[in-house]
Every structure is written in C-alpha cells, then in structure tokens.
Design a protein around this motif. Structure first.
Motif, mmCIF file in Angstrom:
data_model
loop_
_atom_site.group_PDB
_atom_site.id
_atom_site.type_symbol
_atom_site.label_atom_id
_atom_site.label_comp_id
_atom_site.label_asym_id
_atom_site.label_seq_id
_atom_site.Cartn_x
_atom_site.Cartn_y
_atom_site.Cartn_z
ATOM 1 N N GLY A 1 0.816 -1.213 0.000
ATOM 2 C CA GLY A 1 0.000 0.000 0.000
ATOM 3 C C GLY A 1 0.847 1.259 0.000
ATOM 4 O O GLY A 1 0.557 2.217 -0.732
ATOM 5 N N PHE A 2 1.916 1.257 0.795
ATOM 6 C CA PHE A 2 2.787 2.427 0.869
ATOM 7 C C PHE A 2 3.435 2.704 -0.487
ATOM 8 O O PHE A 2 3.390 3.821 -0.999
ATOM 9 C CB PHE A 2 3.863 2.224 1.942
ATOM 10 C CG PHE A 2 4.795 3.390 2.073
ATOM 11 C CD1 PHE A 2 4.451 4.488 2.838
ATOM 12 C CD2 PHE A 2 6.014 3.399 1.407
ATOM 13 C CE1 PHE A 2 5.305 5.577 2.948
ATOM 14 C CE2 PHE A 2 6.875 4.484 1.505
ATOM 15 C CZ PHE A 2 6.523 5.576 2.281
ATOM 16 N N TYR A 3 4.034 1.674 -1.076
ATOM 17 C CA TYR A 3 4.763 1.872 -2.332
ATOM 18 C C TYR A 3 3.839 2.094 -3.522
ATOM 19 O O TYR A 3 4.190 2.822 -4.449
ATOM 20 C CB TYR A 3 5.741 0.727 -2.578
ATOM 21 C CG TYR A 3 6.960 0.857 -1.696
ATOM 22 C CD1 TYR A 3 7.896 1.863 -1.920
ATOM 23 C CD2 TYR A 3 7.166 0.005 -0.624
ATOM 24 C CE1 TYR A 3 9.000 2.014 -1.104
ATOM 25 C CE2 TYR A 3 8.281 0.133 0.194
ATOM 26 C CZ TYR A 3 9.196 1.143 -0.047
ATOM 27 O OH TYR A 3 10.293 1.294 0.754
ATOM 28 N N HIS B 1 1.799 6.181 -7.331
ATOM 29 C CA HIS B 1 0.714 7.038 -7.829
ATOM 30 C C HIS B 1 1.056 8.518 -7.635
ATOM 31 O O HIS B 1 0.824 9.343 -8.523
ATOM 32 C CB HIS B 1 -0.600 6.697 -7.126
ATOM 33 C CG HIS B 1 -1.720 7.609 -7.507
ATOM 34 N ND1 HIS B 1 -2.355 7.537 -8.725
ATOM 35 C CD2 HIS B 1 -2.278 8.645 -6.833
ATOM 36 C CE1 HIS B 1 -3.272 8.496 -8.786
ATOM 37 N NE2 HIS B 1 -3.246 9.171 -7.658
ATOM 38 N N ALA B 2 1.618 8.847 -6.476
ATOM 39 C CA ALA B 2 1.911 10.253 -6.159
ATOM 40 C C ALA B 2 2.923 10.867 -7.117
ATOM 41 O O ALA B 2 2.847 12.062 -7.411
ATOM 42 C CB ALA B 2 2.419 10.374 -4.723
ATOM 43 N N ALA C 1 3.582 9.740 -10.297
ATOM 44 C CA ALA C 1 3.314 9.325 -11.684
ATOM 45 C C ALA C 1 3.372 10.505 -12.646
ATOM 46 O O ALA C 1 3.073 11.650 -12.277
ATOM 47 C CB ALA C 1 1.949 8.644 -11.770
ATOM 48 N N ASP C 2 3.747 10.214 -13.880
ATOM 49 C CA ASP C 2 3.845 11.246 -14.914
ATOM 50 C C ASP C 2 2.562 12.053 -15.065
ATOM 51 O O ASP C 2 2.621 13.241 -15.397
ATOM 52 C CB ASP C 2 4.190 10.604 -16.264
ATOM 53 C CG ASP C 2 5.626 10.117 -16.338
ATOM 54 O OD1 ASP C 2 6.440 10.503 -15.477
ATOM 55 O OD2 ASP C 2 5.931 9.339 -17.261
ATOM 56 N N ALA C 3 1.418 11.432 -14.840
ATOM 57 C CA ALA C 3 0.132 12.121 -15.010
ATOM 58 C C ALA C 3 0.005 13.351 -14.107
ATOM 59 O O ALA C 3 -0.768 14.264 -14.402
ATOM 60 C CB ALA C 3 -1.022 11.158 -14.731
ATOM 61 N N HIS C 4 0.777 13.404 -13.015
ATOM 62 C CA HIS C 4 0.700 14.528 -12.079
ATOM 63 C C HIS C 4 1.744 15.608 -12.362
ATOM 64 O O HIS C 4 1.840 16.580 -11.610
ATOM 65 C CB HIS C 4 0.887 14.034 -10.646
ATOM 66 C CG HIS C 4 -0.125 13.024 -10.221
ATOM 67 N ND1 HIS C 4 -1.472 13.303 -10.124
ATOM 68 C CD2 HIS C 4 0.009 11.720 -9.898
ATOM 69 C CE1 HIS C 4 -2.118 12.222 -9.747
ATOM 70 N NE2 HIS C 4 -1.242 11.249 -9.603
ATOM 71 N N ARG D 1 8.529 16.121 -9.530
ATOM 72 C CA ARG D 1 8.424 14.721 -9.097
ATOM 73 C C ARG D 1 9.112 14.549 -7.729
ATOM 74 O O ARG D 1 8.595 13.884 -6.848
ATOM 75 C CB ARG D 1 9.039 13.774 -10.123
ATOM 76 C CG ARG D 1 8.743 12.310 -9.815
ATOM 77 C CD ARG D 1 9.441 11.331 -10.756
ATOM 78 N NE ARG D 1 9.427 11.645 -12.148
ATOM 79 C CZ ARG D 1 8.496 11.240 -13.012
ATOM 80 N NH1 ARG D 1 7.470 10.512 -12.593
ATOM 81 N NH2 ARG D 1 8.590 11.562 -14.294
ATOM 82 N N THR D 2 10.260 15.187 -7.576
ATOM 83 C CA THR D 2 10.976 15.122 -6.297
ATOM 84 C C THR D 2 10.135 15.750 -5.191
ATOM 85 O O THR D 2 10.039 15.210 -4.091
ATOM 86 C CB THR D 2 12.344 15.818 -6.407
ATOM 87 O OG1 THR D 2 13.120 15.157 -7.415
ATOM 88 C CG2 THR D 2 13.089 15.806 -5.091
ATOM 89 N N ARG D 3 9.508 16.886 -5.493
ATOM 90 C CA ARG D 3 8.649 17.535 -4.489
ATOM 91 C C ARG D 3 7.526 16.603 -4.073
ATOM 92 O O ARG D 3 7.223 16.454 -2.892
ATOM 93 C CB ARG D 3 8.058 18.845 -5.057
ATOM 94 C CG ARG D 3 7.283 19.651 -3.995
ATOM 95 C CD ARG D 3 6.412 20.724 -4.615
ATOM 96 N NE ARG D 3 5.300 20.181 -5.376
ATOM 97 C CZ ARG D 3 4.201 19.615 -4.838
ATOM 98 N NH1 ARG D 3 4.072 19.503 -3.529
ATOM 99 N NH2 ARG D 3 3.236 19.144 -5.616
ATOM 100 N N ARG D 4 6.920 15.933 -5.031
ATOM 101 C CA ARG D 4 5.824 15.015 -4.733
ATOM 102 C C ARG D 4 6.333 13.788 -3.956
ATOM 103 O O ARG D 4 5.648 13.286 -3.063
ATOM 104 C CB ARG D 4 5.115 14.607 -6.024
ATOM 105 C CG ARG D 4 4.392 15.788 -6.702
ATOM 106 C CD ARG D 4 3.674 15.383 -7.972
ATOM 107 N NE ARG D 4 2.562 14.493 -7.668
ATOM 108 C CZ ARG D 4 1.349 14.888 -7.282
ATOM 109 N NH1 ARG D 4 1.084 16.178 -7.180
ATOM 110 N NH2 ARG D 4 0.408 14.011 -7.020
ATOM 111 N N PHE D 5 7.514 13.313 -4.288
ATOM 112 C CA PHE D 5 8.147 12.183 -3.590
ATOM 113 C C PHE D 5 8.363 12.542 -2.118
ATOM 114 O O PHE D 5 8.011 11.787 -1.211
ATOM 115 C CB PHE D 5 9.485 11.868 -4.293
ATOM 116 C CG PHE D 5 10.117 10.564 -3.933
ATOM 117 C CD1 PHE D 5 9.881 9.428 -4.693
ATOM 118 C CD2 PHE D 5 11.006 10.472 -2.875
ATOM 119 C CE1 PHE D 5 10.500 8.220 -4.404
ATOM 120 C CE2 PHE D 5 11.633 9.268 -2.564
ATOM 121 C CZ PHE D 5 11.375 8.136 -3.335
#
Length: 192
Positions: free
Chosen positions: A59-61, A66-67, A69-72, A86-90
């Motif tokens: 669930g975590f990974y 999803h967080a 993903a390219d779509a975001h 992407r790093t910010r979202r990570f």
C-alpha cells in the motif's frame, strides 16, 4: 476500485497505527484489540503477520508510485522542471505519511519484507533510469551519464535523505527538504 472485504481494511488501518505507535514494532494482540477483530481474521485475510506487513508495504509503495506518476507532472516542462516537481511530490508523500519514517529507517527483520522492499526499490531505480535516458535523448542531461548508476544513486540518496530530514530537529518543511534534496539530485545528474 473495489472495496476491501470487511475486516481486511480494519486490520490494515490498525496495523499501520500500531506500527507508528510502536515505532516499528507491532504486537498481534494489541493489533486485533485495536481493530476489534480476532486473530483468526488476521490469518484469514493475510495468512500471517508477515503477510499483513507485506500488504502495508504494498500500500505504501503503490501510493508512492501514484503520487509521483507522470500524469501529475507538467507535460510541457523541460526535464529538470518536471523532475523537480516529481521530487517535491516524492518528498511530500513521505512527509505526509507517519509510517514513512519507520519504513525508511528500519531494516525489515522478515526476509519476505526485505525482498519485497528490494523489489520496490529496484523498480523505482529502473523507472528512474528510463527517465534519465529520456532526458539524455532530449539533450537535457549529459550523454556520458551512466543512467542505471545515476538512477540507483538518486533513488538511494532520496530515500536516505528523506529519512535524515524526518529525523532532524527541527524537522524541515517538505519544501525545505525538497530544495535540499533537489540540489543534490541536480548536481548528481549535471543539471545547471
């Protein structure tokens, strides 16, 4: 998305809470009390304590995937701008989940979990390597960069860097941590 069977999600939620409260330690008796379910329900849904922990890791990974993903991400941005987002979202995903500090800082004592985590890390590294190659093909990253080694270095560095950011006092904001970690990532990849 299908709903989890009754009891399964209760056990997952309770197990996550117990891991956070116990700083990575989870007692089955406390877990089943918290969930309001029997030990038999745990074995019915997950087969074992290891199976339950594996479901939590999954669930975590999956949420992390999803967080980031390219779509975001901004489709029309240059490689560096997109990857900084992407790093910010990570980073934000890890800062928002109280279980992250435990998963990043504790070595799983169960060989099944160690193997599972290794698979997720390898998948992240493989995805990062493919992404680095796309940046190289677009002429936005140095062609001489070994994409596989750089990806492993960046993913490992982000994971350990986030764990460190979550441990220090005062804890930085996600934006502060992102700035620190992106600076190191950009330097590794030769981004000006």
């Amino acid at each position: 998305m299908a709903r989890a069977p009754i009891g399964r999600q209760q056990l997952l939620d309770a197990a996550r809470d117990e891991l956070v409260r116990g700083n990575g330690v989870m007692e089955i008796a406390a877990l089943t009390r918290r969930a309001g379910l029997s030990t038999g329900a745990l074995y019915h849904h997950f087969g074992s304590k290891s199976g339950l922990l594996a479901a939590i890791y999954d669930g975590f990974y999956e949420g992390l995937g999803h967080a980031v993903a390219d779509a975001h991400l901004p489709a029309d941005a240059d490689w560096g701008t997109r990857e900084r987002e992407r790093t910010r979202r990570f980073v934000a995903y890890h800062f928002a989940d109280p279980l992250a500090a435990i998963l990043l800082s504790r070595t799983a004592s169960d060989p099944q979990l160690t193997e599972l985590e290794a698979v997720y890390i390898q998948n992240m590294s493989d995805n990062a390597a493919a992404n680095i190659r796309r940046g190289q093909q677009a002429g936005q990253l140095p062609a001489a960069l070994d994409a596989d080694s750089a990806a492993a270095y960046v993913i490992g560095g982000l994971r350990h860097g986030i764990a460190h950011q979550l441990r220090i006092t005062p804890t930085p904001t996600p934006d502060q941590a992102t700035t620190r970690l992106w600076h190191l990532t950009a330097a590794t990849l030769g981004i000006a």
